[in-house]
Design a protein around this motif. Structure first.
Motif, PDB file in Angstrom:
ATOM      1  N   VAL A   9       1.344  -0.791   1.345  1.00 18.77           N
ATOM      2  CA  VAL A   9       0.409   0.042   2.097  1.00 18.77           C
ATOM      3  C   VAL A   9       1.081   1.382   2.362  1.00 18.77           C
ATOM      4  CG1 VAL A   9      -0.975  -1.766   3.182  1.00 18.77           C
ATOM      5  CG2 VAL A   9       1.154  -1.053   4.267  1.00 18.77           C
ATOM      6  N   LYS A  10       0.302   2.451   2.227  1.00 19.05           N
ATOM      7  CA  LYS A  10       0.810   3.798   2.490  1.00 19.05           C
ATOM      8  C   LYS A  10      -0.132   4.486   3.471  1.00 19.05           C
ATOM      9  CE  LYS A  10       4.073   5.215  -0.061  1.00 19.05           C
ATOM     10  NZ  LYS A  10       4.412   5.975  -0.987  1.00 19.05           N
ATOM     11  N   HIS A  37       7.952  11.428   0.785  1.00 15.36           N
ATOM     12  CA  HIS A  37       6.856  10.568   0.362  1.00 15.36           C
ATOM     13  C   HIS A  37       5.903  10.303   1.522  1.00 15.36           C
ATOM     14  CE1 HIS A  37       9.753   7.961   2.295  1.00 15.36           C
ATOM     15  NE2 HIS A  37       8.797   7.071   2.464  1.00 15.36           N
ATOM     16  N   PHE A  38       4.724   9.763   1.191  1.00 17.81           N
ATOM     17  CA  PHE A  38       3.839   9.248   2.232  1.00 17.81           C
ATOM     18  C   PHE A  38       4.481   7.988   2.791  1.00 17.81           C
ATOM     19  CE2 PHE A  38       0.453  11.461  -0.330  1.00 17.81           C
ATOM     20  CZ  PHE A  38       0.086  12.366   0.658  1.00 17.81           C
ATOM     21  N   LEU A  39       4.345   7.783   4.079  1.00 15.60           N
ATOM     22  CA  LEU A  39       5.006   6.664   4.741  1.00 15.60           C
ATOM     23  C   LEU A  39       4.325   5.342   4.421  1.00 15.60           C
ATOM     24  CD1 LEU A  39       5.438   8.522   8.101  1.00 15.60           C
ATOM     25  CD2 LEU A  39       7.183   8.113   6.387  1.00 15.60           C
ATOM     26  N   GLY A  40       5.077   4.261   4.535  1.00 14.41           N
ATOM     27  CA  GLY A  40       4.508   2.941   4.306  1.00 14.41           C
ATOM     28  C   GLY A  40       5.546   1.972   3.794  1.00 14.41           C
ATOM     29  N   HIS A  45       4.096 -11.586   3.616  1.00 16.46           N
ATOM     30  CA  HIS A  45       3.236 -12.723   3.282  1.00 16.46           C
ATOM     31  C   HIS A  45       2.336 -13.079   4.472  1.00 16.46           C
ATOM     32  CE1 HIS A  45       1.905 -16.341   1.310  1.00 16.46           C
ATOM     33  NE2 HIS A  45       2.200 -17.040   2.393  1.00 16.46           N
ATOM     34  N   GLY A  46       1.027 -13.130   4.208  1.00 17.33           N
ATOM     35  CA  GLY A  46       0.067 -13.502   5.237  1.00 17.33           C
ATOM     36  C   GLY A  46      -0.335 -12.382   6.177  1.00 17.33           C
ATOM     37  N   GLU A  47       0.200 -11.192   5.978  1.00 16.76           N
ATOM     38  CA  GLU A  47      -0.065 -10.064   6.879  1.00 16.76           C
ATOM     39  C   GLU A  47      -1.322  -9.309   6.439  1.00 16.76           C
ATOM     40  OE1 GLU A  47       2.810  -6.790   9.007  1.00 16.76           O
ATOM     41  OE2 GLU A  47       3.079  -7.099   6.858  1.00 16.76           O
ATOM     42  N   ASP A  48      -2.146  -8.908   7.383  1.00 17.33           N
ATOM     43  CA  ASP A  48      -3.318  -8.080   7.146  1.00 17.33           C
ATOM     44  C   ASP A  48      -2.866  -6.686   6.721  1.00 17.33           C
ATOM     45  OD1 ASP A  48      -6.357  -7.551   7.770  1.00 17.33           O
ATOM     46  OD2 ASP A  48      -5.246  -5.951   8.797  1.00 17.33           O
ATOM     47  N   LEU A  49      -3.615  -6.041   5.811  1.00 18.53           N
ATOM     48  CA  LEU A  49      -3.228  -4.715   5.322  1.00 18.53           C
ATOM     49  C   LEU A  49      -3.069  -3.698   6.442  1.00 18.53           C
ATOM     50  CD1 LEU A  49      -5.454  -4.392   2.121  1.00 18.53           C
ATOM     51  CD2 LEU A  49      -3.018  -4.927   2.234  1.00 18.53           C
ATOM     52  N   LYS A  50      -4.039  -3.635   7.334  1.00 15.53           N
ATOM     53  CA  LYS A  50      -3.968  -2.641   8.415  1.00 15.53           C
ATOM     54  C   LYS A  50      -2.853  -2.969   9.402  1.00 15.53           C
ATOM     55  CE  LYS A  50      -8.662  -0.984   7.954  1.00 15.53           C
ATOM     56  NZ  LYS A  50      -9.979  -0.815   8.559  1.00 15.53           N
ATOM     57  N   GLU A  51      -2.624  -4.249   9.662  1.00 18.68           N
ATOM     58  CA  GLU A  51      -1.505  -4.634  10.534  1.00 18.68           C
ATOM     59  C   GLU A  51      -0.183  -4.199   9.908  1.00 18.68           C
ATOM     60  OE1 GLU A  51      -1.701  -8.855  11.201  1.00 18.68           O
ATOM     61  OE2 GLU A  51      -3.577  -8.703  12.327  1.00 18.68           O
ATOM     62  N   GLU A  80      10.844  -0.550 -15.631  1.00 18.14           N
ATOM     63  CA  GLU A  80      10.766  -1.869 -16.250  1.00 18.14           C
ATOM     64  C   GLU A  80      11.298  -2.982 -15.345  1.00 18.14           C
ATOM     65  OE1 GLU A  80      12.411  -1.916 -20.175  1.00 18.14           O
ATOM     66  OE2 GLU A  80      11.615   0.078 -20.594  1.00 18.14           O
ATOM     67  N   LYS A  81      12.264  -2.680 -14.489  1.00 15.83           N
ATOM     68  CA  LYS A  81      12.878  -3.709 -13.650  1.00 15.83           C
ATOM     69  C   LYS A  81      12.031  -4.046 -12.428  1.00 15.83           C
ATOM     70  CE  LYS A  81      17.612  -2.607 -14.939  1.00 15.83           C
ATOM     71  NZ  LYS A  81      18.931  -2.199 -14.466  1.00 15.83           N
ATOM     72  N   GLU A  82      11.185  -3.146 -12.005  1.00 15.16           N
ATOM     73  CA  GLU A  82      10.403  -3.345 -10.785  1.00 15.16           C
ATOM     74  C   GLU A  82       9.105  -4.076 -11.074  1.00 15.16           C
ATOM     75  OE1 GLU A  82       8.044  -0.546  -7.737  1.00 15.16           O
ATOM     76  OE2 GLU A  82      10.136  -0.019  -8.037  1.00 15.16           O
ATOM     77  N   LYS A  83       8.698  -4.900 -10.129  1.00 15.93           N
ATOM     78  CA  LYS A  83       7.418  -5.604 -10.246  1.00 15.93           C
ATOM     79  C   LYS A  83       6.276  -4.596 -10.227  1.00 15.93           C
ATOM     80  CE  LYS A  83       8.451  -9.740  -7.573  1.00 15.93           C
ATOM     81  NZ  LYS A  83       8.084 -10.481  -6.384  1.00 15.93           N
ATOM     82  N   ASN A  84       5.164  -4.981 -10.827  1.00 13.80           N
ATOM     83  CA  ASN A  84       3.949  -4.197 -10.664  1.00 13.80           C
ATOM     84  C   ASN A  84       3.571  -4.225  -9.190  1.00 13.80           C
ATOM     85  OD1 ASN A  84       3.459  -3.473 -13.354  1.00 13.80           O
ATOM     86  ND2 ASN A  84       2.503  -5.434 -13.764  1.00 13.80           N
ATOM     87  N   SER A  85       3.037  -3.137  -8.713  1.00 16.89           N
ATOM     88  CA  SER A  85       2.645  -3.040  -7.314  1.00 16.89           C
ATOM     89  C   SER A  85       1.176  -2.669  -7.208  1.00 16.89           C
ATOM     90  CB  SER A  85       3.477  -1.966  -6.604  1.00 16.89           C
ATOM     91  OG  SER A  85       4.844  -2.302  -6.638  1.00 16.89           O
ATOM     92  N   ILE A  86       0.550  -3.138  -6.155  1.00 15.55           N
ATOM     93  CA  ILE A  86      -0.790  -2.716  -5.783  1.00 15.55           C
ATOM     94  C   ILE A  86      -0.616  -1.914  -4.510  1.00 15.55           C
ATOM     95  CG2 ILE A  86      -3.094  -3.430  -5.047  1.00 15.55           C
ATOM     96  CD1 ILE A  86      -2.589  -6.068  -6.558  1.00 15.55           C
ATOM     97  N   GLN A  87      -1.092  -0.671  -4.525  1.00 13.98           N
ATOM     98  CA  GLN A  87      -0.923   0.207  -3.366  1.00 13.98           C
ATOM     99  C   GLN A  87      -2.276   0.556  -2.764  1.00 13.98           C
ATOM    100  OE1 GLN A  87       1.698   3.822  -3.286  1.00 13.98           O
ATOM    101  NE2 GLN A  87      -0.302   4.834  -3.241  1.00 13.98           N
TER     102      GLN A  87
END
Length: 147
Positions: A9-10, A37-40, A45-51, A80-87
């Motif tokens: 989350v950013k 960078h933008f903060l975030g 695990h189990g955490e709400d995006l806004k929380e 290549e070494k880093e996991k794909n991320s969803i932002q």
């Protein structure tokens, strides 16, 4: 399956039409070490995006913010070494301008919208230029009257 993507989350934090960005501490092993960078950060695990967003902003700056809307969502990787991320990039409004660099930040600064591209790490600038939602949001901020 849960480990295929890392969720990030950013916060595009504004106050009186300025934007808050942070400078990551120097770290040669981090893809944005020493850069603005933008903060975030990562969603636990189990955490709400806004929380997660509220927690990250508080940890990094001490600020409390109001989360307004989702600006953009995308996938990416920094190599290549880093996991794909969803932002998920959210617009947040700071309750005060009393931000302090904490946690893994070396510094923070408030910038006018037309200053962002001069300071942000290159991939953040590319997103501002190439992601329609981010580009539109930046243009909207530029049109707001200076306070």
């Amino acid at each position: 399956m849960r480990d295929k993507f890392r969720v990030v989350v950013k916060a595009w934090i504004t106050r009186k039409n300025k934007t808050l960005i942070g400078k990551k501490e120097e770290d040669p092993d981090h893809p944005i070490g020493g850069q603005w960078h933008f903060l975030g950060g990562h969603v636990e695990h189990g955490e709400d995006l806004k929380e997660a967003l509220l927690r990250e902003v508080k940890e990094e700056t001490g600020l409390e913010v109001n989360v307004h809307q989702l600006i953009d969502a995308q996938t990416y990787t920094h190599g290549e070494k880093e996991k794909n991320s969803i932002q998920f990039l959210y617009h947040c409004e700071a309750k005060t301008s009393d931000a302090e660099a904490q946690d893994d930040l070396a510094d923070v600064q408030w910038l006018m919208p037309d200053e962002l591209k001069d300071e942000l790490v290159s991939f953040e600038v590319e997103r501002l230029e190439n992601r329609e939602e981010q580009s539109k949001f930046l243009e909207k901020l530029k049109k707001m009257p200076s306070v």
